[in-house]
Design an enzyme around this catalytic site. Structure first.
Site, PDB file in Angstrom:
ATOM      1  N   CYS A 138      -6.071  -5.835   7.264  1.00  0.00           N
ATOM      2  CA  CYS A 138      -5.643  -4.679   6.468  1.00  0.00           C
ATOM      3  C   CYS A 138      -5.968  -4.826   4.997  1.00  0.00           C
ATOM      4  O   CYS A 138      -6.258  -3.841   4.316  1.00  0.00           O
ATOM      5  CB  CYS A 138      -4.158  -4.417   6.664  1.00  0.00           C
ATOM      6  SG  CYS A 138      -3.087  -5.789   6.170  1.00  0.00           S
ATOM      7  N   HIS A 194       1.756  -5.748   4.914  1.00  0.00           N
ATOM      8  CA  HIS A 194       0.723  -4.822   5.395  1.00  0.00           C
ATOM      9  C   HIS A 194       0.217  -3.966   4.224  1.00  0.00           C
ATOM     10  O   HIS A 194       1.001  -3.333   3.524  1.00  0.00           O
ATOM     11  CB  HIS A 194       1.283  -3.928   6.497  1.00  0.00           C
ATOM     12  CG  HIS A 194       0.271  -2.984   7.074  1.00  0.00           C
ATOM     13  ND1 HIS A 194      -0.902  -3.411   7.658  1.00  0.00           N
ATOM     14  CD2 HIS A 194       0.250  -1.622   7.150  1.00  0.00           C
ATOM     15  CE1 HIS A 194      -1.590  -2.364   8.071  1.00  0.00           C
ATOM     16  NE2 HIS A 194      -0.921  -1.275   7.771  1.00  0.00           N
TER      17      HIS A 194
END
Length: 785
Positions: free
Chosen positions: A436, A700
């Protein structure tokens, strides 16, 4: 007693627990000082300790420094304390109560046992009065070295079996991840609450003591796979013992060699593997009775090689992973592959029969025949039983490359094209295996901006050309032409970076975006530094700028403009020139600490006052500025943004006030063409425009893109927004519009301060509360660089 000034705040010996620069002590008897209680820990530079060997053991006192709270030093009678190693001090510091700490110090065997524990050791941990079984996944401190006081050395433990879900963590502590496990399956504990399941495994091993020192210890109740009569079978460990110098495992069989259920069998330890290995593979595919020997070749099968993404059929279904090793067992034998699996369904940590072939977390390693593998179907054309289909990207790639191999340019997605090309599910860059950080960075830089397109086309060294081609041909062009990039293209880029030696974990672990950007821009493509900073007449170059603030700042709900100005003011910095691209890291420490609950995005950055050269206007009358006052910068009378510059007349008037007479205005360097002019006419101000923001929440990364001139022209990108299927599934990236961001940007600071983050509409909370990196561009300078 004196305050600690000449000693470092946190001794490096406690940061690493291996330093020999410090000597540590524990107080064992009462002293004349109340804070110097039995059980408290202290330290001193070992060089100072060694200066007085003749005094040791006498009634003399030693000036030592507390490891608790304020780091004060005391003159302590040497008879009242005992010496410790750095490792012992680390373990004892994790015990919070002084009395308990002294008790455990006196249990020397317990300390020795703690020092012998390693990652992967099976242990029993005491948690809220209950004894839970688990495996050690982390050993170390729970704070950074600069945090005071340090926490000491803790064990991070992943709970196993019936004790799963009896913990309180997923491997993280105070928003920092130390290892990964499922929710409520992790705990952190000091050594006083941890003991090994098999005590003998802590002693140094000899050829006769390998019974308990396999890749992971076998204990009664473990599920295993064993090889007997040329067949693979499954069962449960009943006992592990030694006969005539050889280790054997007594196994309760699921089905014996005659096909009957039940019964027991005794098997040599070397023919047993922990866990249940592939049911769909024949016995030869595992070669359990033969340790593989790596020949150093790159033998290929079906275009598979080291770092290829593959899948294999196991008893529980398909499992996916990465090839970490390829080799043959014997001369002329079958080609084997060592896999690192995505999930904990393997049988090792990259070792086979005590021989290491690669590194991976426990239960992620598996050795199989290479021909038993097939390419990862998640990145191939998917079968019709999936509700989501992977977009066909071959046309997007072939459209951008002629038969001659020359790569064509695909322009960034325009404001009018965003909804048509970029918005929707299965749009953006597909995430895979902790990618990510790279997905968000690449999407932010290249989807709707061309400010760094020069790195895609600049001449580069032959060995770096494949990376540049992958970046342009497999990622940027498909993103801009079709709005989608398959995850295996980003994995290909990660593999190339890893092979170049910049990090051995580019294909598996999460990185910070700035680490990736520095590698790709500086080390690979040798792009000229984006930022040139002037400090004390010297110019420093960089690719990103980390905002730091002094402790006396008065900001509560700052804008990015204010953060940059305060950071430059505190550090005495100026911009040597207008940057084409400015990458700003917010004042936070990754996932662990945020200095501000909210940060207001500045859609434009006015950097006129931050430039080391060029005319400036008096903030009072607008005439040519000749003086700058750093003391006035934080004066509440003036505007909260902008450096405080004045013409000669206004400077005199401003500093005639009693509260400002102690200020020290400094003369500005006035460009030659402006000397003698009082009015700089219509001075053009240098501004940068915001085009992207990277945010992070719970490890994230996602990104926001400002793609058009209207206040509602915002899109939000998440490379792992959803998932199709389980272990053999794939991540679904998504891009969607977020016009609600514009509504909050139009609010006044006072109104914005009252907004409760969890009640903010859509994804606005993530932009205002989780910002990690802001990306600005100069629409004029990017034309020349």
């Amino acid at each position: 007693m004196t305050s600690l000034e000449k000693y470092p705040a946190t001794p490096p010996g406690l940061c690493s627990m291996t330093s020999s620069d410090y000597q540590y002590f524990i107080i064992t008897e009462n002293t004349e000082y109340y804070p110097v209680k039995p059980g408290r820990l202290f330290y001193i530079l070992k060089s100072k300790y060694n200066e007085q060997p003749q005094k040791r053991g006498s009634h003399s006192k030693l000036k030592v420094i507390s490891l608790h709270g304020q780091y004060l030093d005391y003159d302590v009678d040497q008879r009242c304390m005992s010496t410790l190693s750095a490792e012992e001090a680390g373990f004892l510091l994790a015990v919070s109560d002084d009395t308990e700490r002294l008790k455990w110090f006196r249990q020397k065997d317990a300390l020795k046992t703690a020092q012998g524990l390693t990652m992967g050791t099976r242990v029993i941990v005491e948690e809220e009065g209950k004894e839970l079984w688990g495996i050690i996944r982390y050993i170390g401190m729970l704070t950074e070295s600069y945090v005071r006081p340090p926490t000491g050395t803790f064990f991070g433990i992943e709970l196993q079996g019936e004790d799963r879900r009896k913990g309180y963590s997923d491997g993280s502590h105070n928003s920092r991840t130390f290892f990964s496990c499922e929710r409520k399956c992790g705990v952190f504990a000091p050594f006083s609450r941890v003991r090994p399941v098999v005590p003998s495994s802590l002693t140094p091993s000899t050829p006769e003591q390998t019974l308990e020192l396999q890749t992971e210890e076998l204990i009664p109740g473990d599920r295993v796979t064993y090889f007997i009569n040329n067949q693979l079978r499954h069962g449960m460990v009943v006992n592990v013992h030694e006969e005539h110098g050889q280790p054997f495992v007594q196994i309760s069989t699921d089905r014996d060699e005659n096909g009957k259920t039940g019964g027991e069998v005794k098997v040599l330890l070397e023919q047993v593997s922990k866990g249940e290995v592939p049911a769909g593979l024949n016995p030869e595919s595992m070669d359990i009775d033969k340790p593989p020997v790596e020949p150093g070749t790159d033998d290929l099968h079906m275009d598979l090689s080291v770092n290829s993404l593959v899948e294999v059929t196991l008893a529980a279904g398909n499992s996916c992973g990465i090839i970490r090793w390829i080799g043959t067992v014997t001369d002329g034998g079958p080609v084997m592959a060592g896999l690192e699996l995505d999930e904990d369904c393997g049988v090792s940590d990259g070792t086979f029969k005590n021989q290491r072939f690669f590194y991976c977390p426990p239960k992620r390693g598996l050795f199989v025949k290479l021909r038993s593998l097939r390419p990862d179907s998640r990145f191939q054309s998917l079968s019709t039983n999936h509700s989501e289909k992977m977009p066909n990207q071959e046309d997007a790639e072939s459209d951008t490359e002629h038969n001659t191999g020359r790569l064509e340019t695909v322009p960034p997605i325009s404001t009018e094209q965003v909804n048509q090309i970029l918005v929707g599910r299965m749009k953006g860059i597909q995430g895979h295996c902790n990618s990510c950080y790279m997905d968000a960075a690449l999407f932010s830089l290249f989807s709707c901006s061309s400010v760094l397109d020069s790195m895609l086309f600049k001449s580069t060294a032959p060995q770096e050309a494949p990376i540049q081609k992958t970046l342009l041909h497999n990622i940027v062009n498909p993103l801009r032409s079709k709005g989608f990039v398959k995850g295996h293209h980003v994995m290909k880029l990660r593999q190339q970076l890893q092979r170049h030696g910049y990090s051995h974990s580019f294909t598996t672990e999460e990185k910070d975006p700035e680490e990736f950007l520095t590698v790709i821009m500086h080390h690979i493509l040798a792009l000229d530094p984006l930022l040139k900073l002037s400090a004390g007449g010297k110019v420093q170059e960089s690719y990103c700028y980390q905002i730091f603030l002094d402790q006396n700042h008065s900001l509560v709900l700052p804008t990015v403009q204010q953060l940059l100005e305060h950071s430059f003011h505190g550090a005495g910095l100026k911009l040597a020139e207008v940057p084409s691209c400015l990458i700003l890291q917010m004042p936070r420490f990754g996932k662990k600490f945020k200095m501000f609950d909210k940060i207001i995005p500045s859609l434009e950055l006015d950097i006129t006052d931050l430039l080391s050269e060029g005319p400036q206007q008096c903030i009072v009358c607008g005439n040519l500025a000749e003086k700058e006052c750093s003391d006035c910068f934080k004066d509440s009378v003036f505007n909260q943004t902008g450096f405080k510059v004045f013409c000669e007349k206004c400077s005199s008037q401003v500093h005639s006030h009693p509260q400002r007479r102690s200020h020290h205005p400094a003369a500005l360097e006035i460009p030659i063409g402006y000397l003698g002019r009082s009015n700089p006419h219509a001075l053009t101000r240098d501004k940068l425009e915001l085009f992207a923001v990277l945010c992070i929440e719970t490890s994230h990364y996602v990104s926001f893109i400002k793609y058009g001139p209207k206040s509602e022209d915002w899109i939000f990108f998440d490379s792992m927004a959803d998932r199709q299927g389980g272990i053999d599934g794939f991540n679904i990236p998504e891009v969607h519009t977020c016009p609600e961001v514009g509504m909050y940007l139009e609010m006044s600071p006072a109104e914005l301060a009252t907004q409760v983050p969890r009640d903010m509409k859509g994804v606005a909370k993530r932009l205002f509360c989780d910002a990690y990196m802001y990306l600005y561009q100069s629409t004029s300078m990017c034309l020349y660089r």
